[in-house]
Motif scaffolding. Structure first.
Motif, PDB file in Angstrom:
ATOM      1  N   LEU A 223       0.861  -1.181   0.000  1.00 24.17           N
ATOM      2  CA  LEU A 223       0.000   0.000   0.000  1.00 24.17           C
ATOM      3  C   LEU A 223       0.899   1.233   0.000  1.00 24.17           C
ATOM      4  CD1 LEU A 223      -2.511  -1.108   2.780  1.00 24.17           C
ATOM      5  CD2 LEU A 223      -2.732  -1.446   0.308  1.00 24.17           C
ATOM      6  N   GLU A 224       0.629   2.163  -0.908  1.00 25.45           N
ATOM      7  CA  GLU A 224       1.522   3.316  -1.077  1.00 25.45           C
ATOM      8  C   GLU A 224       1.295   4.365   0.002  1.00 25.45           C
ATOM      9  OE1 GLU A 224       3.113   6.344  -4.579  1.00 25.45           O
ATOM     10  OE2 GLU A 224       1.257   5.202  -4.871  1.00 25.45           O
ATOM     11  N   VAL A 225       2.403   4.903   0.504  1.00 28.21           N
ATOM     12  CA  VAL A 225       2.391   6.007   1.468  1.00 28.21           C
ATOM     13  C   VAL A 225       2.995   7.225   0.789  1.00 28.21           C
ATOM     14  CG1 VAL A 225       3.224   6.827   3.708  1.00 28.21           C
ATOM     15  CG2 VAL A 225       2.650   4.410   3.403  1.00 28.21           C
ATOM     16  N   ASP A 226       2.318   8.347   0.878  1.00 26.40           N
ATOM     17  CA  ASP A 226       2.828   9.568   0.248  1.00 26.40           C
ATOM     18  C   ASP A 226       2.274  10.771   1.007  1.00 26.40           C
ATOM     19  OD1 ASP A 226       3.782  11.588  -1.322  1.00 26.40           O
ATOM     20  OD2 ASP A 226       2.997  10.820  -3.212  1.00 26.40           O
ATOM     21  N   VAL A 227       3.073  11.292   1.942  1.00 29.28           N
ATOM     22  CA  VAL A 227       2.650  12.406   2.787  1.00 29.28           C
ATOM     23  C   VAL A 227       3.750  13.459   2.800  1.00 29.28           C
ATOM     24  CG1 VAL A 227       2.093  13.118   5.142  1.00 29.28           C
ATOM     25  CG2 VAL A 227       1.160  10.989   4.244  1.00 29.28           C
ATOM     26  N   GLU A 228       3.357  14.707   2.645  1.00 29.83           N
ATOM     27  CA  GLU A 228       4.327  15.796   2.658  1.00 29.83           C
ATOM     28  C   GLU A 228       3.902  16.839   3.675  1.00 29.83           C
ATOM     29  OE1 GLU A 228       6.476  18.934  -0.439  1.00 29.83           O
ATOM     30  OE2 GLU A 228       5.163  17.338  -1.186  1.00 29.83           O
TER      31      GLU A 228
END
Length: 622
Positions: A223-228
């Motif tokens: 599952l992709e994680v992408d947080v900025e």
């Protein structure tokens, strides 16, 4: 009294200091791979012999070195990365100390062959035990090749500490190789053991690099994680809760392109899986944190595997929230408003957690049937070769062969089977007594999943999905008991890449896989080639079936029967996923087969068949 403090000779000081950087051959692999990537290499090859004790060879196509650089690189504190103290805290490369090459050279025999693109001739430099031996011109490709031989040859006391099993040293090298390779998917990385390939990873995307190292079965579990945020960026992948492991072998965390260890931040990730995985489960994660270089110190440890964040607590919260949000978006947990002041922790029912099943309100000794069912079949006999040869393939339409008498198949006890699924071993006692020659007057399909079988004085409702899975379980247990099964040869053999742990399990339990009907041959680089599969395994489910079988073997069973039950359950469950709608023919066939298998009226502690007597039906209309 005479003075007793004196300066050590430089060569002795270097040998002692080498212990901070070079603990084993794996340390050499780590440092040299990082140096190669710092030099702009797009291809890095590592070869080692005898666990790295005799030889560690690193070849790259980076910028290479001039003759002067090739000589200076082995001097203590030689570096091209800093000019002042302030530069230490703004590094975006792998290090600055200039100790790696000098430390390695101090305790080994090193040969460097290198050439820069604008030079027609390369340079060969030889250093033995920290002493410069020679430097001569030589033909060489652009880039650098380091040959580190006889590690710790001049420090016998230290060499004895790396005289462990070759397999252990090899495992450590593979571990360090994976860490560097996972951090740089843009670099093609190859690992060889005595020139035999272990990993061959082309330049790729991050997800393809993870799959290349961890195996094809990992693909569906990521599952992709992408947080900025203003403090840090978190990207990468986490595993689905149901794929949690019994060890931390698939937990990787990186900061600014470097692997690091942090139990504190690992807790931020595992906390997000709370109530989603077993208490002692380890979720998989591959997380890449990017922060301002001035806000993290990567030089806390000589080998730079520990780091110190200026915003430690904030990073913890960001990691935890990022993983929770990813799990929520993918349906693993309720979506939570992360901006709310008070977060509500909602427990989620998940695999691996046992819940009490509601019991029927009927009397304990109630039996809706008047006559006892007697069976002429043997419950312990194993199928003959002729019976096995009659087993056809189960098609994509779930055509469970009507020619198989699953009632004659040797089966595990229900209590053992239920224990594997529920962890408690409690089963429902469901005995439906049918007259010896009685057959249902009709079998109807209901809702695409249930069959309704009508008898003279009763009506049975069959859960076809559970019935099919239970029958498959019986079939696979019989295969494992008899030691042979029908294998369907594939038109085009399938290549599957496994993790090192999975590959070892495949080798250890090769007999069990063959007994199930798999025709598998081991290849290099943790790769297997599948030539044949059990006759009832769908080809499109092949990689998942093997993955599920290997997962079941990661929790060793003390008894052979329990291990076989676990394998049979895993394969039966894998082959049952995606089965939603059945045909009328399926309903008739499965109903008759499950009724003939009188000991198989439950599956994983749940009913396969429910009964309604004529009197109960009448009461419904009173």
């Amino acid at each position: 009294m005479a003075d007793c403090i004196k300066l050590l000779p430089e060569i002795v000081a270097n040998q002692i200091k080498a212990g901070e950087v070079v603990e084993s051959p794996s340390s050499v692999v780590k440092e040299m791979m990082e140096n190669a990537i710092d030099a702009g290499a797009s291809e890095v090859t590592v070869n080692f012999v005898n666990g790295g004790r005799d030889l560690v060879q690193i070849i790259d196509n980076g910028r290479g070195m001039s003759p002067m650089d090739a000589r200076m690189a082995f001097e203590c504190h030689a570096t091209s990365k800093i000019a002042s103290l302030d530069d230490i805290y703004a590094l975006h490369t792998f290090g600055f100390r200039g100790e790696a090459l000098s430390s390695i050279a101090a305790v080994s025999q090193v040969e460097l062959i290198t050439r820069q693109a604008d030079c027609e001739v390369g340079t060969q430099t030889i250093i033995n035990g920290g002493e410069f031996i020679s430097q001569t011109p030589t033909a060489a490709p652009v880039g650098s090749q380091f040959l580190v031989r006889n590690l710790f040859y001049n420090t016998p006391a230290r060499r004895k500490f790396v005289n462990g099993k070759e397999s252990s040293l090899s495992s450590e090298i593979k571990r360090e190789f994976r860490r560097v390779a996972l951090c740089h998917p843009e670099v093609a990385c190859t690992l060889l053991n005595n020139s035999a390939p272990i990993y061959s990873l082309p330049e790729s995307s991050l997800v393809e690099r993870i799959i290349g190292i961890m195996g094809n079965a990992t693909r569906r579990n990521l599952l992709e994680v992408d947080v900025e945020t203003s403090i840090a960026t978190v990207k990468g992948y986490v595993g689905r809760p149901e794929t949690a492991r019994n060890n931390s072998s698939e937990q990787y965390m990186f900061v600014n392109g470097r692997f690091f260890r942090s139990p504190y931040l690992n807790k931020a990730v595992t906390k997000a899986y709370e109530k989603l995985i077993p208490e002692k489960g380890y979720p998989s994660f591959f997380l890449y944190i990017t922060v301002d270089a001035e806000r993290v110190d990567v030089n806390v440890h000589a080998q730079k595997t520990e780091v110190k964040f200026a915003d430690n607590e904030a990073i913890w919260q960001i990691l935890n929230a990022a993983v929770r949000e990813t799990l929520a978006k993918n349906g693993a947990m309720p979506l939570i408003d992360f901006e709310a002041e008070e977060l509500v922790d909602i427990p989620v029912a998940t695999t691996g957690v046992s819940y009490a099943e509601p019991r029927a309100t009927t009397k304990d000794n109630y039996n809706p049937f008047a006559e006892n069912y007697t069976s002429e079949r043997s419950s312990t006999s194993s199928p003959s070769k002729d019976e096995w040869s009659a087993i056809p393939q189960i098609s994509a339409e779930f055509d469970l062969a009507s020619t198989i008498d699953f009632g004659s198949v040797g089966r595990a006890k229900d209590a053992d089977f239920d224990y594997l699924e529920s962890g408690e071993g409690e089963t429902q006692s469901l005995e439906f007594e049918i007259e010896s020659h009685e057959e249902p007057s009709s079998i109807a399909l209901c809702g695409g999943r249930y069959a309704v079988a009508t008898f003279a004085t009763k009506t049975l409702i069959v859960d076809l999905a559970r019935a099919r899975e239970r029958l498959l379980f019986n079939h696979y247990v019989a295969s494992l008991q008899s030691g042979h099964a029908v294998s369907q040869q594939l038109l085009f053999p399938e290549l599957l890449t496994l993790t090192e742990e999975e590959f070892d399990l495949m080798e250890e339990y090769a007999v069990d896989f063959a007994s199930l009907g798999f025709d598998i041959k081991a290849q290099g680089g943790n790769t297997i080639e599948v030539f044949g599969v059990p006759a009832d395994v769908r080809t499109e489910q092949l990689d998942k079936a093997i993955y599920d079988l290997l997962q079941s073997l990661k929790y060793p069973q003390s008894a052979v029967e329990l291990r076989r039950n676990s394998l049979a359950q895993a394969l039966a469950h894998s082959e049952s996923l995606g089965v939603v709608n059945f045909t009328k023919e399926d309903a008739e066939r499965l109903t008759m087969q499950i009724l003939a298998s009188a000991e198989s009226y439950t599956y994983a502690g749940k009913r396969i068949i429910s009964a309604l007597s004529l009197s109960e039906i009448k009461k419904m209309f009173e």
